[in-house]
Enzyme design. Structure first.
Site, PDB file in Angstrom:
ATOM      1  N   GLY A   1     104.790  29.496  84.805  1.00 31.50           N
ATOM      2  CA  GLY A   1     105.925  28.879  84.100  1.00 31.50           C
ATOM      3  C   GLY A   1     107.070  28.566  85.045  1.00 31.50           C
ATOM      4  O   GLY A   1     107.071  28.980  86.206  1.00 31.50           O
TER       5      GLY A   1
ATOM      6  N   TYR B   1      87.681  33.143  80.964  1.00 29.16           N
ATOM      7  CA  TYR B   1      88.878  32.759  80.200  1.00 29.16           C
ATOM      8  C   TYR B   1      88.566  32.685  78.696  1.00 29.16           C
ATOM      9  O   TYR B   1      89.284  33.244  77.868  1.00 29.16           O
ATOM     10  CB  TYR B   1      89.414  31.417  80.710  1.00 29.16           C
ATOM     11  CG  TYR B   1      90.461  30.798  79.797  1.00 29.16           C
ATOM     12  CD1 TYR B   1      91.745  31.332  79.730  1.00 29.16           C
ATOM     13  CD2 TYR B   1      90.159  29.694  78.994  1.00 29.16           C
ATOM     14  CE1 TYR B   1      92.709  30.771  78.882  1.00 29.16           C
ATOM     15  CE2 TYR B   1      91.114  29.131  78.151  1.00 29.16           C
ATOM     16  CZ  TYR B   1      92.377  29.677  78.104  1.00 29.16           C
ATOM     17  OH  TYR B   1      93.323  29.124  77.266  1.00 29.16           O
TER      18      TYR B   1
ATOM     19  N   VAL C   1      93.328  16.927  82.499  1.00 28.34           N
ATOM     20  CA  VAL C   1      92.795  15.634  82.935  1.00 28.34           C
ATOM     21  C   VAL C   1      93.857  14.532  82.771  1.00 28.34           C
ATOM     22  O   VAL C   1      93.973  13.634  83.607  1.00 28.34           O
ATOM     23  CB  VAL C   1      91.481  15.291  82.196  1.00 28.34           C
ATOM     24  CG1 VAL C   1      91.696  15.114  80.703  1.00 28.34           C
ATOM     25  CG2 VAL C   1      90.846  14.033  82.750  1.00 28.34           C
ATOM     26  N   ILE C   2      94.670  14.655  81.737  1.00 21.58           N
ATOM     27  CA  ILE C   2      95.661  13.599  81.496  1.00 21.58           C
ATOM     28  C   ILE C   2      96.694  13.574  82.618  1.00 21.58           C
ATOM     29  O   ILE C   2      97.016  12.516  83.159  1.00 21.58           O
ATOM     30  CB  ILE C   2      96.322  13.785  80.113  1.00 21.58           C
ATOM     31  CG1 ILE C   2      95.236  13.728  79.039  1.00 21.58           C
ATOM     32  CG2 ILE C   2      97.396  12.737  79.855  1.00 21.58           C
ATOM     33  CD1 ILE C   2      95.639  14.298  77.722  1.00 21.58           C
TER      34      ILE C   2
ATOM     35  N   ILE D   1      86.631  11.522  88.019  1.00 25.06           N
ATOM     36  CA  ILE D   1      85.907  11.873  86.790  1.00 25.06           C
ATOM     37  C   ILE D   1      84.832  12.894  87.124  1.00 25.06           C
ATOM     38  O   ILE D   1      83.987  12.647  87.984  1.00 25.06           O
ATOM     39  CB  ILE D   1      85.277  10.598  86.178  1.00 25.06           C
ATOM     40  CG1 ILE D   1      86.401   9.676  85.683  1.00 25.06           C
ATOM     41  CG2 ILE D   1      84.293  10.941  85.073  1.00 25.06           C
ATOM     42  CD1 ILE D   1      85.929   8.338  85.171  1.00 25.06           C
TER      43      ILE D   1
HETATM   44  P1  NAD Z   1     101.179  27.783  80.817  1.00 21.39           P
HETATM   45  O1  NAD Z   1     100.531  28.287  82.051  1.00 21.39           O
HETATM   46  O2  NAD Z   1     102.033  26.565  80.915  1.00 21.39           O
HETATM   47  O3  NAD Z   1     102.026  28.915  80.130  1.00 21.39           O
HETATM   48  C1  NAD Z   1     101.648  30.274  80.136  1.00 21.39           C
HETATM   49  C2  NAD Z   1     102.865  31.099  80.491  1.00 21.39           C
HETATM   50  O4  NAD Z   1     102.500  32.476  80.515  1.00 21.39           O
HETATM   51  C3  NAD Z   1     103.440  30.755  81.878  1.00 21.39           C
HETATM   52  O5  NAD Z   1     104.811  30.460  81.783  1.00 21.39           O
HETATM   53  C4  NAD Z   1     103.181  32.024  82.696  1.00 21.39           C
HETATM   54  O6  NAD Z   1     104.152  32.231  83.695  1.00 21.39           O
HETATM   55  C5  NAD Z   1     103.169  33.098  81.607  1.00 21.39           C
HETATM   56  N1  NAD Z   1     102.432  34.307  81.987  1.00 21.39           N
HETATM   57  C6  NAD Z   1     101.164  34.370  82.476  1.00 21.39           C
HETATM   58  N2  NAD Z   1     100.834  35.656  82.722  1.00 21.39           N
HETATM   59  C7  NAD Z   1     101.918  36.409  82.364  1.00 21.39           C
HETATM   60  C8  NAD Z   1     102.198  37.810  82.397  1.00 21.39           C
HETATM   61  N3  NAD Z   1     101.311  38.693  82.872  1.00 21.39           N
HETATM   62  N4  NAD Z   1     103.426  38.222  81.967  1.00 21.39           N
HETATM   63  C9  NAD Z   1     104.348  37.340  81.524  1.00 21.39           C
HETATM   64  N5  NAD Z   1     104.134  36.017  81.479  1.00 21.39           N
HETATM   65  C10 NAD Z   1     102.931  35.546  81.886  1.00 21.39           C
HETATM   66  O7  NAD Z   1     100.000  27.552  79.756  1.00 21.39           O
HETATM   67  P2  NAD Z   1     100.023  26.723  78.384  1.00 21.39           P
HETATM   68  O8  NAD Z   1      99.168  25.543  78.589  1.00 21.39           O
HETATM   69  O9  NAD Z   1     101.406  26.573  77.900  1.00 21.39           O
HETATM   70  O10 NAD Z   1      99.237  27.722  77.435  1.00 21.39           O
HETATM   71  C11 NAD Z   1      99.923  28.534  76.463  1.00 21.39           C
HETATM   72  C12 NAD Z   1      98.901  29.327  75.661  1.00 21.39           C
HETATM   73  O11 NAD Z   1      98.047  28.436  74.954  1.00 21.39           O
HETATM   74  C13 NAD Z   1      97.975  30.194  76.506  1.00 21.39           C
HETATM   75  O12 NAD Z   1      97.788  31.416  75.841  1.00 21.39           O
HETATM   76  C14 NAD Z   1      96.673  29.419  76.568  1.00 21.39           C
HETATM   77  O13 NAD Z   1      95.569  30.273  76.733  1.00 21.39           O
HETATM   78  C15 NAD Z   1      96.682  28.738  75.226  1.00 21.39           C
HETATM   79  N6  NAD Z   1      95.936  27.458  75.235  1.00 21.39           N
HETATM   80  C16 NAD Z   1      96.416  26.388  75.920  1.00 21.39           C
HETATM   81  C17 NAD Z   1      95.709  25.179  75.901  1.00 21.39           C
HETATM   82  C18 NAD Z   1      96.195  23.962  76.639  1.00 21.39           C
HETATM   83  O14 NAD Z   1      95.488  22.933  76.596  1.00 21.39           O
HETATM   84  N7  NAD Z   1      97.351  23.987  77.294  1.00 21.39           N
HETATM   85  C19 NAD Z   1      94.499  25.092  75.181  1.00 21.39           C
HETATM   86  C20 NAD Z   1      94.047  26.198  74.498  1.00 21.39           C
HETATM   87  C21 NAD Z   1      94.784  27.382  74.503  1.00 21.39           C
END
Ligand code: NAD
Length: 300
Positions: free
Chosen positions: A37, A140, A184-185, A200
């Site tokens: 983040g 994952y 991908v986007i 791709i």
């Molecule tokens: P992201 O990496 O942008 O955000 C995740 C955040 O969690 C980051 O800010 C990171 O610093 C924080 N983080 C990770 N480990 C940590 C820890 N140990 N302690 C404190 N903070 C921690 O990811 P995202 O795309 O925003 O995903 C958000 C959630 O949605 C996740 O749980 C992910 O598994 C789920 N998800 C996302 C997608 C997608 O397409 N983006 C799809 C399916 C599920």
């Protein structure tokens, strides 16, 4: 007005959710260790704690008097989890357990857990409904699935209200742009911006459901307010699907094929349950959003 914790509130989905909660008049606490983040994504009206969810004693005091916990934090990509399953397990499973323990002890009203379509793995039968058995094909995916099961168990054993939302390939403002975390986007967007060919994987025919981040944010807010409290998992994905080749076509420009990855060939979402129990329906479809993104990126 409610008091909320958003874990991962400096990340892509979390920071969009924080903005919406603050816009709604809620008080928001963000817990994020900035692993992926960015501090600048955190709404200045939120209280930000740069803490690691792996340390229960550090985070537990923040849960006192909190109404809703939106657990978005995770190391959120498939490929790196295959390379380093232990670190991913620590950050995706142990963190979720800590969040649930802290939420249980503080008697919060509900935990909304960010799950993923990756819990389904590579299925034959489409669309994916909540009755499709989980069969992850990556560390994952398995870790997100264990998180769901922990939510269900905490609801059953400790009566902690929880609900899980299965996101399907989320895109929108602040989506990851770097390395293995990029979708991908954003990879195509950046490649087009640099005048490079879009890469791709495999033959580009695998199909994906893509979901707009604003829709995911709304699903979280509806899930918090809903009467679902038994740890049930609900698909929150668009009901359309596009191949990687189709996305490249909408971007327009040269492409090149690179090695295939371990990934499902299709993840077509049924979002009927979300409509029924949350009153949620997606409002944005990828082809409608891409022209705006291309404009923003200066791609013609
Ligand atoms: P992201 O990496 O942008 O955000 C995740 C955040 O969690 C980051 O800010 C990171 O610093 C924080 N983080 C990770 N480990 C940590 C820890 N140990 N302690 C404190 N903070 C921690 O990811 P995202 O795309 O925003 O995903 C958000 C959630 O949605 C996740 O749980 C992910 O598994 C789920 N998800 C996302 C997608 C997608 O397409 N983006 C799809 C399916 C599920």
């Amino acid at each position: 007005m409610a008091k909320c914790i958003v874990t991962g509130g400096a990340g892509f989905v979390g920071s969009n959710l924080v903005d919406a909660l603050i816009g709604h008049g809620d008080e928001v606490i963000v817990i994020d260790n900035l692993a992926t983040g960015k501090k600048e994504y955190v709404n200045p009206k939120a209280r930000f704690y740069e803490l690691d969810l792996r340390k229960l004693e550090d985070i537990a005091p923040l849960f006192l008097d909190v109404d809703y916990v939106f657990h978005q934090a995770a190391l959120a990509r498939v490929e790196p989890s295959i390379k380093d399953p232990i670190t991913y397990n620590d950050n995706n499973v142990n963190t979720t357990l800590n969040v649930l323990v802290a939420a249980r002890d503080a008697k919060v009203k509900k935990v909304v857990y960010a799950s993923s379509s990756s819990i389904y793995g590579d299925q034959e039968k489409m669309p994916l409904t909540e009755d499709t058995p989980g069969a992850p094909i990556s560390p994952y995916g398995l870790q997100k699935y264990i998180g769901e099961q922990y939510c269900r168990v905490f609801s059953y054993v400790y009566k902690l209200p929880t609900v899980c939302l299965r996101y399907f390939n989320v895109y929108g403002k602040r989506m990851a742009t770097e390395g293995a975390y990029a979708s991908v986007i954003s990879i195509f967007g950046q490649q087009r911006q640099r005048g490079e060919a879009m890469t791709i994987t495999g033959d580009g025919t695998h199909l994906r459901t893509y979901t707009y981040v604003g829709d995911i944010v709304r699903a979280n807010m509806l899930a918090a307010e809903s009467n679902i409290d038994d740890g049930r998992a609900i698909n929150t994905g668009q009901s359309t699907e596009y191949s990687v080749n189709e996305i490249a076509k909408i971007f327009g420009g040269p492409t090149k094929n690179i090695a295939e990855r371990i990934e499902p060939t299709r993840n077509f979402c049924s979002n009927k349950l979300a409509a029924e129990v949350l009153g949620w329906e997606p409002t944005m479809d990828l082809p409608a959003w891409l022209p705006e993104y291309k404009k923003e990126m200066g791609i013609n």
